[in-house]
Design a protein around this motif. Structure first.
Motif, mmCIF file in Angstrom:
data_model
loop_
_atom_site.group_PDB
_atom_site.id
_atom_site.type_symbol
_atom_site.label_atom_id
_atom_site.label_comp_id
_atom_site.label_asym_id
_atom_site.label_seq_id
_atom_site.Cartn_x
_atom_site.Cartn_y
_atom_site.Cartn_z
ATOM 1 N N LEU A 55 0.850 -1.184 0.000
ATOM 2 C CA LEU A 55 0.000 0.000 0.000
ATOM 3 C C LEU A 55 0.884 1.232 0.000
ATOM 4 N N ALA A 56 0.607 2.161 -0.884
ATOM 5 C CA ALA A 56 1.340 3.420 -0.949
ATOM 6 C C ALA A 56 0.386 4.546 -0.580
ATOM 7 N N PHE A 57 0.802 5.375 0.365
ATOM 8 C CA PHE A 57 0.017 6.539 0.769
ATOM 9 C C PHE A 57 0.840 7.774 0.454
ATOM 10 N N MET A 58 0.266 8.655 -0.371
ATOM 11 C CA MET A 58 0.958 9.869 -0.796
ATOM 12 C C MET A 58 0.177 11.083 -0.322
ATOM 13 N N GLU A 59 0.906 12.123 0.128
ATOM 14 C CA GLU A 59 0.237 13.339 0.585
ATOM 15 C C GLU A 59 -0.334 14.110 -0.592
ATOM 16 N N GLY A 60 -1.559 14.597 -0.391
ATOM 17 C CA GLY A 60 -2.248 15.377 -1.400
ATOM 18 C C GLY A 60 -3.681 15.599 -0.976
ATOM 19 N N GLU A 61 -4.493 16.056 -1.895
ATOM 20 C CA GLU A 61 -5.907 16.308 -1.617
ATOM 21 C C GLU A 61 -6.742 15.116 -2.081
ATOM 22 N N PRO A 62 -7.423 14.475 -1.147
ATOM 23 C CA PRO A 62 -8.230 13.305 -1.506
ATOM 24 C C PRO A 62 -9.473 13.669 -2.307
ATOM 25 N N THR A 63 -10.132 12.663 -2.828
ATOM 26 C CA THR A 63 -11.320 12.846 -3.644
ATOM 27 C C THR A 63 -12.591 12.697 -2.803
ATOM 28 N N ALA A 64 -13.723 12.911 -3.446
ATOM 29 C CA ALA A 64 -15.015 12.771 -2.783
ATOM 30 C C ALA A 64 -15.315 11.298 -2.508
ATOM 31 N N ARG A 65 -16.204 11.062 -1.573
ATOM 32 C CA ARG A 65 -16.603 9.700 -1.238
ATOM 33 C C ARG A 65 -17.397 9.058 -2.369
ATOM 34 N N SER A 66 -17.232 7.752 -2.474
ATOM 35 C CA SER A 66 -18.016 6.946 -3.409
ATOM 36 C C SER A 66 -18.042 5.522 -2.857
ATOM 37 N N TYR A 67 -18.684 4.631 -3.581
ATOM 38 C CA TYR A 67 -18.694 3.226 -3.176
ATOM 39 C C TYR A 67 -17.440 2.494 -3.670
ATOM 40 N N ARG A 68 -16.618 3.155 -4.481
ATOM 41 C CA ARG A 68 -15.361 2.565 -4.949
ATOM 42 C C ARG A 68 -14.541 2.193 -3.708
ATOM 43 N N HIS A 69 -14.075 0.957 -3.644
ATOM 44 C CA HIS A 69 -13.372 0.526 -2.445
ATOM 45 C C HIS A 69 -12.420 -0.624 -2.728
ATOM 46 N N VAL A 70 -11.596 -0.896 -1.743
ATOM 47 C CA VAL A 70 -10.703 -2.043 -1.727
ATOM 48 C C VAL A 70 -11.174 -2.936 -0.589
ATOM 49 N N ALA A 71 -11.256 -4.237 -0.849
ATOM 50 C CA ALA A 71 -11.675 -5.186 0.178
ATOM 51 C C ALA A 71 -10.504 -6.094 0.537
ATOM 52 N N PHE A 72 -10.264 -6.243 1.833
ATOM 53 C CA PHE A 72 -9.245 -7.147 2.338
ATOM 54 C C PHE A 72 -9.938 -8.356 2.937
ATOM 55 N N GLU A 73 -9.399 -9.526 2.687
ATOM 56 C CA GLU A 73 -9.978 -10.763 3.217
ATOM 57 C C GLU A 73 -9.555 -10.950 4.673
#
Length: 133
Positions: A55-73
């Motif tokens: 997982l890479a986390f980069m500083e910046g301005e995030p986007t609006a909420r949506s149902y787009r997601h990542v699922a972990f088992e």
């Protein structure tokens, strides 16, 4: 020629420290890199490993909420423990969406930057078998 799998997932966040804490303390990820001002990419970034996924986390301005997601088992028995850890870190856990029996238990949560994640106790095979009924 073949795609071998997922290399990494990148998320834009306001505060990489806070997000790393969420994933390390809330989900058990391991931090493996922090650019700490020596940026090789677009901005400061942290790399974590979670369930073998980079997982890479980069500083910046995030986007609006949506149902787009990542699922972990995850194991179904662990879902309440994850829920408690995530709530203790101040994440928002929305009400579960309507599900049909056999789909597998899920816990959804938003991080601090509008990303939606799911912890899912189920498999594609189980889901397809249920939908085929």
């Amino acid at each position: 020629m073949a795609v071998l799998g997922i290399s990494h997932l990148t998320f834009i966040v306001r505060d990489v420290e806070r997000t790393a804490c969420l994933f390390v303390e809330g989900l058990g990820a391991t931090e493996v890199y922090d650019s700490q001002g020596r940026n090789f990419s677009l901005s400061r970034e942290k790399f974590l490993l979670l369930g073998g996924v980079w997982l890479a986390f980069m500083e910046g301005e995030p986007t609006a909420r949506s149902y787009r997601h990542v699922a972990f088992e995850v194991a179904e028995a662990d879902v309440p423990t994850y829920a408690a850890a995530l709530q203790a870190l101040g994440t928002e856990i929305p009400p579960a969406r309507p599900r049909v029996d056999g789909e597998g238990l899920s816990l959804y949560f938003h991080d601090y930057d509008n990303h939606l994640f799911e912890l899912h106790a189920g498999s594609l095979a189980q889901r397809l078998a249920r939908y085929a009924q």
